[in-house]
Design an enzyme around this catalytic site. Structure first.
Site, mmCIF file in Angstrom:
data_model
loop_
_atom_site.group_PDB
_atom_site.id
_atom_site.type_symbol
_atom_site.label_atom_id
_atom_site.label_comp_id
_atom_site.label_asym_id
_atom_site.label_seq_id
_atom_site.Cartn_x
_atom_site.Cartn_y
_atom_site.Cartn_z
ATOM 1 N N GLY A 13 -8.860 4.082 -2.992
ATOM 2 C CA GLY A 13 -7.977 4.749 -2.353
ATOM 3 C C GLY A 13 -9.027 6.112 -1.805
ATOM 4 O O GLY A 13 -8.406 7.166 -1.575
ATOM 5 N N SER A 15 -10.394 6.515 1.233
ATOM 6 C CA SER A 15 -10.721 6.503 2.785
ATOM 7 C C SER A 15 -9.992 8.090 3.227
ATOM 8 O O SER A 15 -10.233 8.405 4.195
ATOM 9 C CB SER A 15 -10.013 5.337 3.697
ATOM 10 O OG SER A 15 -8.639 5.364 3.129
ATOM 11 N N TYR A 160 8.534 8.189 -9.531
ATOM 12 C CA TYR A 160 7.002 8.346 -9.334
ATOM 13 C C TYR A 160 6.540 9.135 -10.680
ATOM 14 O O TYR A 160 5.351 8.569 -11.271
ATOM 15 C CB TYR A 160 6.842 9.444 -8.097
ATOM 16 C CG TYR A 160 4.990 9.725 -8.044
ATOM 17 C CD1 TYR A 160 4.215 9.117 -7.344
ATOM 18 C CD2 TYR A 160 4.806 11.142 -8.339
ATOM 19 C CE1 TYR A 160 3.088 9.459 -7.199
ATOM 20 C CE2 TYR A 160 3.616 11.146 -8.303
ATOM 21 C CZ TYR A 160 2.712 10.660 -7.701
ATOM 22 O OH TYR A 160 1.235 10.988 -7.331
ATOM 23 N N ALA A 162 7.827 9.054 -13.508
ATOM 24 C CA ALA A 162 7.765 8.008 -14.757
ATOM 25 C C ALA A 162 6.720 7.238 -14.748
ATOM 26 O O ALA A 162 6.078 6.670 -15.762
ATOM 27 C CB ALA A 162 9.237 7.578 -14.555
ATOM 28 N N LYS A 164 3.846 7.971 -13.698
ATOM 29 C CA LYS A 164 2.573 8.643 -14.019
ATOM 30 C C LYS A 164 2.790 9.049 -15.471
ATOM 31 O O LYS A 164 1.658 9.008 -16.240
ATOM 32 C CB LYS A 164 2.576 10.216 -13.297
ATOM 33 C CG LYS A 164 2.396 9.673 -11.817
ATOM 34 C CD LYS A 164 0.812 9.015 -11.619
ATOM 35 C CE LYS A 164 0.600 9.050 -10.104
ATOM 36 N NZ LYS A 164 -0.717 8.222 -9.927
#
Length: 255
Positions: A13, A15, A160, A162, A164
């Protein structure tokens, strides 16, 4: 620097946002890069050009973190890129950065939203790293990406956060099991950062930005280079004895 002594990092990721910043900060420190992007090849090419201006070599490969069935083919492309560009069969650093956000209350989060977050953040990190293990140098490093939201809470990020939290537990297990190969594994946990994440609300909404700054010890919202610089520092030689740790990069948010 010879081909064999050049350090190579794979940043997913890269870019845009935090991945882009991490890649450029690593290039500034003399590291070559393998970047991944999902859709925006033009943006990835811009990052490649910037890395080239810093005197480093880089390649960009497409990767969909939500599609674990494509990871084996991706690993083969990485192997080919290593051979063709660096005449090597392994790289040194893996930065699992790619991600996506969903903002929805616990009561309103759908199964599709939940499954997407599982696929990208937890399943993706788990199985992409697994597929790339044979290509990572013994004594190499892995940095996974969590979030300050795994420590403090804001409504709308239950699913989200959870994921992480799962990444943080996974990091400790990876550190333990990869220790015999001398591979250090840590987690970077950013606080709120001014990027396009979540539709750019932290960056573009002045009220949200000010509210976050008010609960941040250093008095402002984070910038991508705050996190990119921390990733590059964690991968520097001076941090080779750090493993299994969660390192929050939030400016002291919600202390």
């Amino acid at each position: 620097m010879t081909e064999s002594s050049t350090r190579i990092a794979l940043v997913t990721g890269a870019s845009r946002g935090l991945g882009r910043s991490a890649a450029l900060k690593l290039a500034e420190k003399g590291v070559d890069l393998i970047l991944t992007y999902k859709d925006n090849e033009a943006k990835a090419q811009e990052v490649l050009e910037q890395i080239g201006k810093l005197g480093r070599r880089a390649v960009a490969l497409r990767l969909d973190m939500a599609d674990s069935k494509g990871f084996e083919a991706f690993a083969q492309r990485v192997e080919s890129a290593l051979s063709e560009t660096w005449r090597r069969d392994r790289f040194d650093y893996l930065v699992n950065n790619a991600g996506a956000g969903v903002q929805a209350s616990f009561a309103e989060t759908t199964e599709d939203q939940f499954d997407l977050l599982v696929d990208i953040h937890l399943k993706g990190t788990f199985f992409l790293t697994q597929k790339l293990l044979p290509l990572i140098e013994d004594g190499g490093r892995i940095v996974n990406t969590s979030s300050g939201l795994a420590r403090f809470t804001f409504p709308g990020y239950a699913a989200y956060a959870a994921m992480k939290g799962g990444v943080e537990v996974l990091t400790r297990y990876m550190a333990k099991e990869l220790g015999p190969r001398g591979i250090a594994v840590n987690t970077i946990a950013p606080g709120a950062i001014e990027t396009d994440f979540g539709g750019g609300v932290v960056r573009d909404n002045a009220q949200v930005n000010a509210q976050i700054a008010s609960v941040t010890t250093l008095g402002r919202v984070g910038l991508p280079d705050d996190v990119g610089g921390a990733v590059a520092a964690l991968l520097s030689d001076g941090n080779s004895w750090v493993t299994g740790q969660r390192i929050e990069v939030s400016g002291g948010m919600m202390l």
